[in-house]
Design an enzyme around this catalytic site. Structure first.
Site, PDB file in Angstrom:
ATOM      1  CE  LYS A 113      62.665  22.610  67.673  1.00  0.00           C
ATOM      2  NZ  LYS A 113      62.318  23.402  68.710  1.00  0.00           N
ATOM      3  CE  LYS A 196      56.206  19.111  61.858  1.00  0.00           C
ATOM      4  NZ  LYS A 196      55.529  19.303  62.859  1.00  0.00           N
ATOM      5  CE  LYS A 199      49.141  28.989  63.481  1.00  0.00           C
ATOM      6  NZ  LYS A 199      48.787  29.972  64.495  1.00  0.00           N
TER       7      LYS A 199
END
Ligand code: TRP
Ligand code: SF4
Length: 328
Positions: A113, A196, A199
């Site tokens: 991340k 994937k 939004k």
């Protein structure tokens, strides 16, 4: 025998998409068998949105409206916002004292991340972000929950939660159950472009979409690129529409595949049928959501009541944890 206890949470990302439906269906089932606590993990959202926290409250309300519309029931489950129950933060601090840094640095998603955000030009190497799994552990242990429904991506976090619980029990005295992950079968729904669903890619279908949105999104779905005329034989395996049919039209899947391969059905008709099927699933959610939004203050009331119930239980745990720590 007393019921098992569940805690789960989602980071508030705003309105949910159709990919979240299977998660919520799973929670809805679990409400029957377990005592359930479901929270909007707004403090977790802060680990990456600390520079732009303005939308978090609105996103929580939108997300909770979707939970309620999808059948998460405040009469059965405790529904609340993480930051409204300060005991999460308090337990997080106690747990942070006994969590070796090495355990946190080893969590696979940690480096990934940081790398991902770094490539996007953002530095999230904060103290709080390193502690992400400790906060998750506090979320679970503050209710002494024994079961945690999560996706596969969260398994390393759960493993760490068990280790932290074990260490606390071992160092002081037994306060916490070691929480078990409950993996649900969540079919992976791609976005309309085959990537994937997210939004941020603008390739999602809202869980409460209206008929126009459904039609537009399904029309934009990627189909077999080699199919030019509707009589051309198609390959359903490379088609997003077909992937959706496999979930929403499962009982007719073989027939659809056959018609596609034989060139008996055109993509326009195939999409039209999918839009209909999707609408059947979304319509009741859309209607319940509209009712919820028509009752001013309803979502806030649910959350207020939820945090009251949650705090009561969480406070007892904090007292137990402090007694084990300081008094023995
Ligand atoms: N980290 C989880 C996710 O991104 C959300 C979450 C926060 C959670 N606290 C939790 C999940 C506690 C399970 C239990 O999906
Ligand atoms: Fe996809 Fe249906 Fe077109 Fe076949 S007919 S390529 S399954 S949309």
């Amino acid at each position: 025998m007393s019921k098992g206890r569940i805690l789960s949470g989602m980071r508030p990302t705003g309105k949910l998409h159709i990919g979240h439906k299977s998660v919520l269906d799973n929670w809805k089932e679990l409400q029957k068998e377990y005592e359930c606590f479901f929270c909007s993990a707004d403090l977790h959202a802060l680990t990456t949105s600390f520079d732009n926290p303005g939308g978090i409250r609105t996103n929580t309300r939108e997300m909770i409206a979707d939970w309620l519309a999808a059948g998460i029931d405040p009469e059965k489950s405790v529904i609340f916002v993480q930051s409204d129950v300060h005991q999460h933060a308090e337990l997080h601090l106690l747990l942070s004292m006994i969590t070796p840094l090495g355990w946190l640095e080893r969590v696979p998603s940690y480096k990934e991340k940081i790398q991902y955000h770094h490539e996007e030009g953002k530095d999230i190497m904060n103290y709080g972000f390193l502690g992400y799994p400790v906060l998750m552990t506090a979320d679970i242990l503050v209710y002494r929950a024994d079961t945690v429904p999560v996706g596969e991506d969260q398994l390393p976090h759960l493993e760490l939660s068990r280790e932290i619980a074990r260490r606390y029990n071992h160092l002081y005295s037994t306060v916490f159950p070691e929480p078990q992950a409950k993996l649900a079968e969540v079919p992976l729904l791609p976005g309309i472009d085959g990537r994937k669903m997210s939004k941020s890619y603008n390739n999602d279908i809202s869980i409460s979409a209206d008929t126009e949105e459904i039609a537009a999104k399904v029309n934009a779905m990627v189909t077999d690129p080699n199919r030019i005329r509707k009589t051309d034989p198609g390959n359903p395996e490379v088609c997003v529409v077909y992937k959706y049919h496999s979930i929403f039209t499962a009982e007719e899947l073989e027939a659809i595949a056959e018609d596609c391969r034989q060139g008996n059905i055109g993509c326009v008709a195939c999409k039209k049928y999918l839009a209909q099927r999707l609408n059947n699933v979304i319509k009741p959610i859309r209607e319940r959501r509209a009712e919820i939004m028509n009752k001013p203050g309803y979502v806030d009331e649910v959350l207020y009541e939820g945090s009251r119930k949650a705090s009561e239980i969480a406070q007892k745990t904090i007292e137990m944890a402090k007694n084990a720590l300081f008094n023995e």
